[in-house]
Scaffold this motif. Structure first.
Motif, short mmCIF file in Angstrom:
data_model
loop_
_atom_site.label_atom_id
_atom_site.label_comp_id
_atom_site.label_asym_id
_atom_site.label_seq_id
_atom_site.Cartn_x
_atom_site.Cartn_y
_atom_site.Cartn_z
N SER A 37 40.52 42.75 47.77
CA SER A 37 39.16 42.73 47.21
C SER A 37 39.29 42.57 45.71
N LEU A 38 38.52 41.65 45.18
CA LEU A 38 38.59 41.34 43.76
C LEU A 38 37.29 41.69 43.07
N LYS A 39 37.39 42.35 41.94
CA LYS A 39 36.21 42.52 41.09
C LYS A 39 36.63 42.41 39.64
N GLN A 40 35.70 42.04 38.81
CA GLN A 40 35.98 41.91 37.38
C GLN A 40 36.28 43.29 36.82
N GLY A 41 37.41 43.42 36.14
CA GLY A 41 37.77 44.70 35.55
C GLY A 41 37.23 44.81 34.14
N LYS A 42 37.83 45.67 33.37
CA LYS A 42 37.42 45.84 31.97
C LYS A 42 37.94 44.67 31.14
N GLY A 43 37.16 44.23 30.20
CA GLY A 43 37.59 43.14 29.34
C GLY A 43 37.83 41.88 30.15
N ARG A 44 39.03 41.31 30.02
CA ARG A 44 39.32 40.06 30.72
C ARG A 44 40.17 40.27 31.96
N SER A 45 40.41 41.53 32.32
CA SER A 45 41.29 41.77 33.46
C SER A 45 40.51 41.70 34.78
N TYR A 46 41.26 41.48 35.83
CA TYR A 46 40.71 41.49 37.18
C TYR A 46 41.26 42.71 37.88
N GLU A 47 40.45 43.30 38.75
CA GLU A 47 40.90 44.45 39.50
C GLU A 47 40.99 44.05 40.97
N VAL A 48 42.17 44.20 41.55
CA VAL A 48 42.38 43.82 42.94
C VAL A 48 42.72 45.08 43.73
N ASP A 49 41.94 45.34 44.77
CA ASP A 49 42.25 46.43 45.70
C ASP A 49 42.90 45.84 46.92
N ILE A 50 44.00 46.43 47.36
CA ILE A 50 44.72 45.95 48.52
C ILE A 50 44.66 47.05 49.58
N ARG A 51 44.31 46.67 50.80
CA ARG A 51 44.24 47.64 51.90
C ARG A 51 44.90 47.05 53.13
N LEU A 52 45.66 47.90 53.82
CA LEU A 52 46.21 47.46 55.09
C LEU A 52 46.29 48.66 56.02
N MET A 53 46.33 48.37 57.30
CA MET A 53 46.47 49.42 58.31
C MET A 53 47.84 49.27 58.95
N LEU B 250 46.96 52.13 54.11
CA LEU B 250 47.75 52.14 52.88
C LEU B 250 47.01 51.29 51.87
N THR B 251 46.95 51.76 50.63
CA THR B 251 46.16 51.05 49.62
C THR B 251 46.92 50.91 48.31
N ALA B 252 46.48 49.97 47.50
CA ALA B 252 47.01 49.79 46.15
C ALA B 252 45.90 49.22 45.29
N ARG B 253 46.05 49.40 43.99
CA ARG B 253 45.12 48.80 43.03
C ARG B 253 45.95 48.09 41.98
N ASP B 254 45.62 46.84 41.73
CA ASP B 254 46.38 46.04 40.77
C ASP B 254 45.43 45.50 39.72
N ASP B 255 45.68 45.86 38.46
CA ASP B 255 44.83 45.32 37.39
C ASP B 255 45.70 44.58 36.38
N SER B 256 46.84 44.02 36.87
CA SER B 256 47.78 43.35 35.97
C SER B 256 47.40 41.91 35.65
N CYS B 257 46.49 41.32 36.42
CA CYS B 257 46.13 39.91 36.21
C CYS B 257 45.07 39.81 35.12
N THR B 258 45.38 39.00 34.08
CA THR B 258 44.43 38.89 32.97
C THR B 258 43.80 37.50 32.87
N SER B 259 44.17 36.60 33.78
CA SER B 259 43.54 35.28 33.78
C SER B 259 43.41 34.81 35.23
N GLU B 260 42.56 33.83 35.42
CA GLU B 260 42.38 33.29 36.77
C GLU B 260 43.67 32.65 37.28
N VAL B 261 44.43 32.03 36.37
CA VAL B 261 45.70 31.40 36.75
C VAL B 261 46.67 32.46 37.26
N ASP B 262 46.77 33.56 36.51
CA ASP B 262 47.57 34.72 36.91
C ASP B 262 47.19 35.18 38.30
#
Length: 131
Positions: free
Chosen positions: A28-44, A106-118
């Motif tokens: 799941s992707l949502k716009q994070g703070k500033g220019r970052s993207y926030e990605v939530d990862i979920r799996l069973m 199991l879940t994770a949150r990734d906010d390391s991507c700062t551009s759409e290319v990333d």
């Protein structure tokens, strides 16, 4: 301002102590703070499979792009206040218990991507999703 959330499914693998099994997951992707993207990862994952491989709190998701993403079992103690547990047999330290449900999230949150290319490089699952 409403945050638009984009969801996509992916196929990857879960690695628990070097033992790997195919797995599907949702990002799941949502716009994070500033220019970052926030990605939530979920799996069973099957509880018994995890326990047999010595799972304690975390595993590694190998995503479609080959990225190795640590994923965690939160044991009912969520940090973001989004928990709707009924106070079952969860442990504060996040360890699995044979009394837990058959399928473990199991879940994770990734906010390391700062551009759409990333983002597209790390999460090709979003390609074609309506952003």
């Amino acid at each position: 301002m409403e945050k638009h959330i984009v969801k996509a499914d992916g196929n990857g693998a879960i690695d628990v102590n070097g033992q790997v099994s195919p797995v599907t997951y949702t990002v799941s992707l949502k716009q994070g703070k500033g220019r970052s993207y926030e990605v939530d990862i979920r799996l069973m994952a099957p509880r018994d499979w995890l326990l047999q491989r010595g799972f304690e709190r975390d595993a590694v998701l190998v995503s479609q792009s080959g990225a190795r993403i640590p994923v965690y079992h939160d044991g009912g103690s969520r940090h973001d206040g989004g928990s709707h547990h009924d106070g079952g047999s969860h442990h504060d330290d996040g360890r699995l218990d044979p009394a837990d449900t058959l399928s473990i999230e199991l879940t994770a949150r990734d906010d390391s991507c700062t551009s759409e290319v990333d983002l597209m490089r790390k999460y090709p699952e979003f390609d074609g999703a309506d952003a």
